[in-house]
Scaffold this motif. Structure first.
Motif, PDB file in Angstrom:
ATOM      1  N   ALA A 322       0.843  -1.185   0.000  1.00  0.00           N
ATOM      2  CA  ALA A 322       0.000   0.000   0.000  1.00  0.00           C
ATOM      3  C   ALA A 322       0.879   1.236   0.000  1.00  0.00           C
ATOM      4  CB  ALA A 322      -0.926  -0.016   1.224  1.00  0.00           C
ATOM      5  N   LYS A 323       0.245   2.383  -0.199  1.00  0.00           N
ATOM      6  CA  LYS A 323       0.939   3.669  -0.124  1.00  0.00           C
ATOM      7  C   LYS A 323       2.175   3.715  -1.023  1.00  0.00           C
ATOM      8  CE  LYS A 323      -1.879   4.864   3.252  1.00  0.00           C
ATOM      9  NZ  LYS A 323      -2.882   5.927   3.178  1.00  0.00           N
ATOM     10  N   GLY A 387      -6.094   1.363  -3.576  1.00  0.00           N
ATOM     11  CA  GLY A 387      -6.111   2.711  -3.029  1.00  0.00           C
ATOM     12  C   GLY A 387      -5.879   2.673  -1.533  1.00  0.00           C
ATOM     13  N   ASN A 388      -6.801   3.257  -0.792  1.00  0.00           N
ATOM     14  CA  ASN A 388      -6.708   3.255   0.664  1.00  0.00           C
ATOM     15  C   ASN A 388      -7.627   2.228   1.305  1.00  0.00           C
ATOM     16  OD1 ASN A 388      -4.743   5.318   1.011  1.00  0.00           O
ATOM     17  ND2 ASN A 388      -6.314   6.875   0.644  1.00  0.00           N
ATOM     18  N   THR A 389      -8.051   1.255   0.498  1.00  0.00           N
ATOM     19  CA  THR A 389      -8.946   0.219   1.019  1.00  0.00           C
ATOM     20  C   THR A 389      -8.271  -1.139   0.966  1.00  0.00           C
ATOM     21  OG1 THR A 389     -10.858   1.468   0.215  1.00  0.00           O
ATOM     22  CG2 THR A 389     -11.229  -0.816   0.824  1.00  0.00           C
ATOM     23  N   ASP A 403     -10.585   0.355   5.929  1.00  0.00           N
ATOM     24  CA  ASP A 403     -10.041   1.649   5.522  1.00  0.00           C
ATOM     25  C   ASP A 403      -8.659   1.813   6.146  1.00  0.00           C
ATOM     26  OD1 ASP A 403      -9.383   4.305   5.093  1.00  0.00           O
ATOM     27  OD2 ASP A 403     -11.358   5.077   5.603  1.00  0.00           O
ATOM     28  N   THR A 405      -6.626   4.486   5.236  1.00  0.00           N
ATOM     29  CA  THR A 405      -6.169   5.846   4.960  1.00  0.00           C
ATOM     30  C   THR A 405      -5.130   6.253   5.992  1.00  0.00           C
ATOM     31  OG1 THR A 405      -8.298   6.415   3.981  1.00  0.00           O
ATOM     32  CG2 THR A 405      -6.878   8.238   4.661  1.00  0.00           C
ATOM     33  N   ASP A 406      -5.438   5.974   7.258  1.00  0.00           N
ATOM     34  CA  ASP A 406      -4.453   6.088   8.328  1.00  0.00           C
ATOM     35  C   ASP A 406      -3.996   4.682   8.651  1.00  0.00           C
ATOM     36  OD1 ASP A 406      -2.945   6.397  10.595  1.00  0.00           O
ATOM     37  OD2 ASP A 406      -4.510   7.351  11.801  1.00  0.00           O
ATOM     38  N   GLU A 407      -2.856   4.302   8.114  1.00  0.00           N
ATOM     39  CA  GLU A 407      -2.396   2.919   8.259  1.00  0.00           C
ATOM     40  C   GLU A 407      -2.069   2.548   9.702  1.00  0.00           C
ATOM     41  OE1 GLU A 407       1.073   5.328   6.444  1.00  0.00           O
ATOM     42  OE2 GLU A 407      -1.104   5.268   6.323  1.00  0.00           O
ATOM     43  N   THR A 413     -14.893  -1.061   7.488  1.00  0.00           N
ATOM     44  CA  THR A 413     -16.011  -0.261   6.981  1.00  0.00           C
ATOM     45  C   THR A 413     -17.105  -1.115   6.357  1.00  0.00           C
ATOM     46  OG1 THR A 413     -14.870   0.030   4.857  1.00  0.00           O
ATOM     47  CG2 THR A 413     -14.534   1.733   6.555  1.00  0.00           C
ATOM     48  N   TYR A 450     -18.979   4.521   0.624  1.00  0.00           N
ATOM     49  CA  TYR A 450     -18.931   4.281   2.066  1.00  0.00           C
ATOM     50  C   TYR A 450     -20.187   4.841   2.729  1.00  0.00           C
ATOM     51  CZ  TYR A 450     -17.520   4.928   6.959  1.00  0.00           C
ATOM     52  OH  TYR A 450     -17.465   4.925   8.330  1.00  0.00           O
TER      53      TYR A 450
END
Length: 462
Positions: A322-323, A387-389, A403, A405-407, A413, A450
């Motif tokens: 990711a990222k 992505g962030n999922t 989610d 987004t903040d790993e 979700t 979401y």
């Protein structure tokens, strides 16, 4: 090189195969646990967490299609992959294996149509398939690589390894070549197809090759398939050569005593590369995820590996990135949550910062909260990041949506848990998530926006 066609032809005339006593394999076969998913075969264990729920959080089921029977045999489903509007499903060992890869036309995702099958070999099963578009002087088109594992590793009439197919026309697959694993283990469990410029490589994880061969063969091989008709092994990974805490004194290819004197298990389960094909990730059970620079595939450079606390069962099963490749998602498959000296927990997900690949740092863990409700099916299996999922296959726990987004703070979700769920793999394809259910085939899930209300309702239902 022996072709898969030659093997099938020989078997057809010479082999009467009995699966008595061999239909259930140990995923960690030397450790005595049952093969993944097989312990959920009893309907009393395969119950949905949310009864009848097929639209939870941000996933909606739009299709559920069983595999066709081949020659009167119903095969169980293994992993799933998608490429250019077609889904590719591997098959597992139920009812004698030999189910090959099933190809579905996904032109209408609400109505997938099984259009072909390939790679089925008597006495083996075909769990993993990867498909990529390649262009070399020897082959141009869509190339599929399929893992081949023996039902009985002592059967001299079967061979393990992988088979290569031209699937440029997925409705008419054409066999190109076969790589025979040199080890006395079952063959290739998981694999990955990667491209480096004009070079094409298959990385294999042949579980227990090191142990069964007494160190003559290794669990991980790099095979040059630039000419698919002539696969050539160019490298084998030996952890003793790279990792300071691993040596002949404390590791026999399976049993490993770590630096704290704790008895552990180490074998290669799966392999993958980043998008450039220049960094490899080896999921090596209690050795964690081993990271290699493979810019020169014949001469890899060890970078680092993930680590576990002394009370954590390792069981590094598979991974995804990711990222932009700076974050590693590692899933750990633990069916037996109680083990002396270790925390009491089914397998869960660990997320690492790997900006410095020589020093992975644990950022967070993600655990589901249904371990008591689904006995034996509460371990995580495979991860896929889009992505962030993060999408996780979770056997009886279905598909979990997280989610990241903040790993450092992963948040569930949504989830999808069909009746008698036994979800093996997930794959993101356009606006859909494909899920392979061992008992019932291909599930197609549409991604919706979401919706916090759906998530809150899902949490209340638990």
């Amino acid at each position: 090189m022996k072709s898969a066609f030659w093997i099938r032809t020989a078997l057809a005339g010479a082999l009467t195969f009995s699966v008595t006593g061999t239909t259930v394999f140990a995923h960690d076969e030397l450790g005595g646990s049952v093969e993944k998913g097989d312990n959920l075969a009893g309907s009393e264990l395969r119950v949905p967490l949310l009864e009848g729920s097929k639209n939870v959080g941000n996933l909606k089921e739009v299709a559920a299609v069983p595999l066709k029977e081949l020659n009167g045999v119903k095969n169980s489903t293994a992993d799933v992959y998608a490429h250019k509007g077609f889904a590719y499903l591997g098959t597992h060992s139920a009812n004698g294996g030999a189910g090959g890869v099933r190809v579905f036309d996904m032109k209408d995702p609400s109505n997938p149509v099984e259009v072909s099958s390939f790679g089925g070999i008597e006495g083996t099963w075909q769990e993993k398939v990867i498909v990529k578009t390649v262009n070399t002087p020897d082959f141009k088109g869509d190339l599929a690589v399929v893992s081949v594992q023996q039902l009985d590793r002592n059967n001299p009439n079967t061979k393990g390894g992988f088979v290569l197919y031209d699937v440029t026309n997925p409705k008419e697959p054409k066999e190109l070549g076969f790589w025979e694993s040199p080890s006395p283990a079952r063959g290739t469990h998981e694999l990955y197809l990667t491209v480096q410029g004009n070079n094409i490589y298959v990385l294999t994880a042949d579980c227990y090759a090191d142990f069964y061969s007494h160190g003559e063969n290794m669990d991980v091989s790099f095979v040059d398939v630039t000419n698919p008709a002539n696969p050539e092994t160019i490298y084998e990974f030996n952890p003793r050569d790279y990792i300071p805490e691993v040596s002949d004194e404390n590791y026999d290819g399976y049993n490993w005593t770590d630096e704290e004197g704790i008895q552990r298990t180490a074998f290669a389960h799966s392999v993958k590369t980043d998008g450039t094909g220049k960094t490899a990730y080896l999921s090596y059970w209690d050795l964690g995820t081993i990271i290699l620079d493979i810019s020169d595939a014949k001469n890899p450079v060890y970078l680092g590996k993930t680590d576990f606390g002394s009370n954590v069962q390792g069981s590094a099963h598979s991974m995804d990135l990711a990222k932009g490749g700076n974050v590693l998602v590692e899933t750990r498959e633990v069916f037996g949550p109680v083990r002396n000296g270790f925390e009491s927990a089914y397998g869960y997900t660990m997320i690492y910062d790997i900006k410095d690949k020589t020093n992975p740092k644990l950022l967070s863990t993600f655990k589901t909260d249904f371990t008591e409700k689904i006995p034996g099916g509460a371990t995580v299996h495979d991860p896929k990041v889009h992505g962030n999922t993060l999408y996780l296959s979770h056997y009886s726990g279905g598909v979990r949506v997280v989610d990241i987004t903040d790993e450092s703070n992963p948040v569930e979700t949504g989830s999808y848990i069909p009746s008698k769920s036994n979800i093996w793999g997930v794959f993101v394809d356009r606006n859909y998530v494909l899920a392979s259910d061992m008992g019932s085939g291909l599930k197609v899930l549409q991604k919706n926006g979401y919706n916090p209300e759906n998530v809150n309702n899902a949490n209340k239902a638990r």
